[in-house]
Design a protein around this motif. Structure first.
Motif, PDB file in Angstrom:
ATOM      1  N   ARG A  29      13.627   7.950  26.297  1.00 42.03           N
ATOM      2  CA  ARG A  29      13.379   7.773  24.865  1.00 42.03           C
ATOM      3  C   ARG A  29      14.536   7.032  24.204  1.00 42.03           C
ATOM      4  NH1 ARG A  29      10.596  12.847  21.991  1.00 42.03           N
ATOM      5  NH2 ARG A  29       9.433  11.239  20.917  1.00 42.03           N
ATOM      6  N   SER A  30      15.761   7.345  24.589  1.00 43.19           N
ATOM      7  CA  SER A  30      16.924   6.678  24.003  1.00 43.19           C
ATOM      8  C   SER A  30      16.971   5.210  24.391  1.00 43.19           C
ATOM      9  CB  SER A  30      18.217   7.364  24.434  1.00 43.19           C
ATOM     10  OG  SER A  30      18.315   8.632  23.855  1.00 43.19           O
ATOM     11  N   ILE A  31      16.710   4.911  25.648  1.00 42.69           N
ATOM     12  CA  ILE A  31      16.720   3.519  26.094  1.00 42.69           C
ATOM     13  C   ILE A  31      15.589   2.748  25.433  1.00 42.69           C
ATOM     14  CG2 ILE A  31      16.368   2.017  28.101  1.00 42.69           C
ATOM     15  CD1 ILE A  31      17.917   4.147  29.730  1.00 42.69           C
ATOM     16  N   TRP A  36      13.921  -1.249  21.323  1.00 41.46           N
ATOM     17  CA  TRP A  36      13.181  -1.562  20.100  1.00 41.46           C
ATOM     18  C   TRP A  36      14.134  -2.022  19.000  1.00 41.46           C
ATOM     19  CZ3 TRP A  36       8.225  -2.283  18.804  1.00 41.46           C
ATOM     20  CH2 TRP A  36       7.254  -1.881  19.700  1.00 41.46           C
ATOM     21  N   MET A  37      15.248  -1.309  18.835  1.00 44.69           N
ATOM     22  CA  MET A  37      16.224  -1.679  17.806  1.00 44.69           C
ATOM     23  C   MET A  37      16.744  -3.090  18.031  1.00 44.69           C
ATOM     24  SD  MET A  37      18.640   1.600  17.220  1.00 44.69           S
ATOM     25  CE  MET A  37      17.937   3.204  17.449  1.00 44.69           C
ATOM     26  N   VAL A  58      12.491   1.760  13.300  1.00 40.09           N
ATOM     27  CA  VAL A  58      11.512   1.795  14.399  1.00 40.09           C
ATOM     28  C   VAL A  58      12.133   2.386  15.659  1.00 40.09           C
ATOM     29  CG1 VAL A  58      10.088   0.371  15.922  1.00 40.09           C
ATOM     30  CG2 VAL A  58      10.156  -0.117  13.483  1.00 40.09           C
ATOM     31  N   GLY A  59      13.318   1.935  16.020  1.00 40.65           N
ATOM     32  CA  GLY A  59      13.980   2.464  17.211  1.00 40.65           C
ATOM     33  C   GLY A  59      14.340   3.929  17.075  1.00 40.65           C
ATOM     34  N   GLY A  68      19.252  11.777  18.794  1.00 40.94           N
ATOM     35  CA  GLY A  68      18.871  10.782  19.796  1.00 40.94           C
ATOM     36  C   GLY A  68      18.882   9.372  19.242  1.00 40.94           C
ATOM     37  N   ALA A  69      18.480   9.218  17.974  1.00 40.97           N
ATOM     38  CA  ALA A  69      18.457   7.898  17.357  1.00 40.97           C
ATOM     39  C   ALA A  69      19.862   7.338  17.170  1.00 40.97           C
ATOM     40  CB  ALA A  69      17.728   7.961  16.022  1.00 40.97           C
TER      41      ALA A  69
END
Length: 137
Positions: A29-31, A36-37, A58-59, A68-69
């Protein structure tokens, strides 16, 4: 009547407010959020501050939680800073020699990066609130 009462064989999505994910799922999820970012930030290079904010939101949402973000925003911050500097320098190539131009490019890059981290916090918080709201349903 909550979801657990209607469907006794199911458990709530979250019990403590944090996702019950394995280490591998958290990394994926982090990758994914990082990619996305970075992708959105670079695709919207022509909108200097908005690109980082949209990419971060979005990321961050894809990362699934505020923590996590923010962790996911570390990788794209460095990559985006370097790549945005190159893109913006290329666009202003005829006057790249002036110090004022270099300061302007650095400022636009810095604002985009700050907006990305703020957007990541916003997106992660929205994702976490959405999961918490589903738990209460």
């Amino acid at each position: 009547m909550g979801a657990a009462a209607r469907y006794p064989e199911t458990e709530p999505i979250l019990e403590t407010g944090e996702p019950e994910l394995t280490v591998h799922e958290q990394e994926v999820r982090s990758i994914g959020g990082s990619l996305w970012m970075l992708g959105i930030t670079l695709a919207l290079f022509f909108l200097p501050v908005v690109n980082g904010l949209i990419g971060g939101v979005v990321g961050g949402f894809r990362a699934g939680s505020t923590k996590g973000a923010l962790l996911a925003s570390i990788l794209p911050v460095g990559a985006a800073a370097f790549l945005l500097w190159i893109i913006l320098s290329y666009i202003q190539l005829p006057v790249m020699g002036s110090p004022a131009d270099a300061i302007q490019i650095a400022l636009l890059t810095l604002l985009s990066i700050v907006a990305m981290v703020v957007g990541a916090a916003i997106g992660g918080t929205v994702a976490q609130n959405r999961i918490d709201r589903l738990n209460r349903a």
